[in-house]
Design a protein around this motif. Sequence first.
Motif, PDB file in Angstrom:
ATOM      1  N   HIS A  39       1.004  -1.143   0.029  1.00 32.64           N
ATOM      2  CA  HIS A  39      -0.101   0.094   0.142  1.00 32.64           C
ATOM      3  C   HIS A  39       0.905   1.469  -0.008  1.00 32.64           C
ATOM      4  O   HIS A  39       0.258   2.312  -0.310  1.00 32.64           O
ATOM      5  N   TYR A  43       1.854   0.786  -4.164  1.00 33.29           N
ATOM      6  CA  TYR A  43       0.974   1.796  -4.794  1.00 33.29           C
ATOM      7  C   TYR A  43       1.714   3.040  -5.387  1.00 33.29           C
ATOM      8  O   TYR A  43       1.300   3.452  -7.018  1.00 33.29           O
ATOM      9  N   ARG A 150       0.580  12.186   0.284  1.00 32.26           N
ATOM     10  CA  ARG A 150       0.280  10.703   0.741  1.00 32.26           C
ATOM     11  C   ARG A 150       1.376  10.554   1.771  1.00 32.26           C
ATOM     12  O   ARG A 150       2.682  10.407   1.520  1.00 32.26           O
ATOM     13  N   ILE A 177      -8.694  11.840   0.439  1.00 27.90           N
ATOM     14  CA  ILE A 177      -8.975  10.694  -0.450  1.00 27.90           C
ATOM     15  C   ILE A 177      -9.102   9.473   0.259  1.00 27.90           C
ATOM     16  O   ILE A 177      -9.987   8.541  -0.196  1.00 27.90           O
ATOM     17  N   GLU A 178      -8.203   9.079   0.962  1.00 28.29           N
ATOM     18  CA  GLU A 178      -8.016   7.619   1.634  1.00 28.29           C
ATOM     19  C   GLU A 178      -7.366   7.946   2.929  1.00 28.29           C
ATOM     20  O   GLU A 178      -6.509   8.530   3.200  1.00 28.29           O
ATOM     21  N   ASN A 179      -7.730   6.905   3.809  1.00 26.64           N
ATOM     22  CA  ASN A 179      -6.985   6.759   5.090  1.00 26.64           C
ATOM     23  C   ASN A 179      -6.897   5.125   5.286  1.00 26.64           C
ATOM     24  O   ASN A 179      -8.000   4.604   5.321  1.00 26.64           O
ATOM     25  N   ARG A 180      -5.821   4.701   5.475  1.00 25.22           N
ATOM     26  CA  ARG A 180      -5.621   3.197   5.635  1.00 25.22           C
ATOM     27  C   ARG A 180      -4.631   2.749   6.750  1.00 25.22           C
ATOM     28  O   ARG A 180      -3.365   3.103   6.481  1.00 25.22           O
ATOM     29  N   HIS A 190      -4.113  10.302   2.729  1.00 27.69           N
ATOM     30  CA  HIS A 190      -3.822  10.646   1.499  1.00 27.69           C
ATOM     31  C   HIS A 190      -4.763  11.916   1.082  1.00 27.69           C
ATOM     32  O   HIS A 190      -6.029  11.566   1.188  1.00 27.69           O
TER      33      HIS A 190
END
Length: 195
Positions: A39, A43, A150, A177-180, A190
Motif C-alpha cells: 500500500h 502503490y 500521501r 481521499i483515503e485513510n488506510r 492521502h
Amino acid sequence: MGGMTMTKLVLAMFTSLDGYIEGPNGFVPPAWSGDLETHWSGYALERAGHLVYGRVNFLFNKDFWSPAETDPSSPAAGIAHAVVMNRLPKTVVSSTLSGDPGWNATLAGADLAAAIGTLKSSLQGKDIYCFGGAGIANSLVSRDLVDEYRLMVTPTIFGDGKRLFEPGLPKLGLDLIENRPLDTGAVILHYRRTR
C-alpha cells in the motif's frame, strides 16, 4: 482528451506522530511489512512515471538502489521493486550538484516551478512522486506545487529532529481521499489539494 487525467505531483513521505521525518540522530526507517510494501511502495511505483528528489535523499537512494543492477548480494537486490526504482527517470533539486548526477536523473535547474510544470506536461497517464527530503518537500509545498499528499504517520514520537513541514508555509486546503491503517501500526493519509 476524454480519458486523459492531468499528471499530478504527489508528495509521499513518512512522518512520526509528532511531525518529524528524522529523529534527533537522523533518519529512522519505518517498520516494514508486506502490507506496507503493497500500500506504500507498491502503490506509488504502480503510479509513478517520474521521481523527484532533493540532493541528500537522491544520493542516499542512488547508493542504496543502484547496486541491485550489478550485485545480487546487495540489500536492494532482494527487493521486488528495485528494477522499477532504477529504471524510473528522476529529477534532482540541488544548488550544489552539477553535471550528470547518474541513476537516470537530471538536475532541475533554478526554477523549480518551471521544472515541475515541464515534467507535468511531458508525462502521460503517470504521476510524479516526491519521496522526499525535508528541504525539497518544503520547497514544493511553499510554492503550492503539490497536488496530492500521501503521508504515512508512523506509531512513534521522536520528540525532536527534522520537521516535515517548516513554520511559515502558506495555508492550503486539502480533501481526504483515503485513510488506510497498516499492520505495522502506521496509517496512510492521502489528501488532494483543493484547487
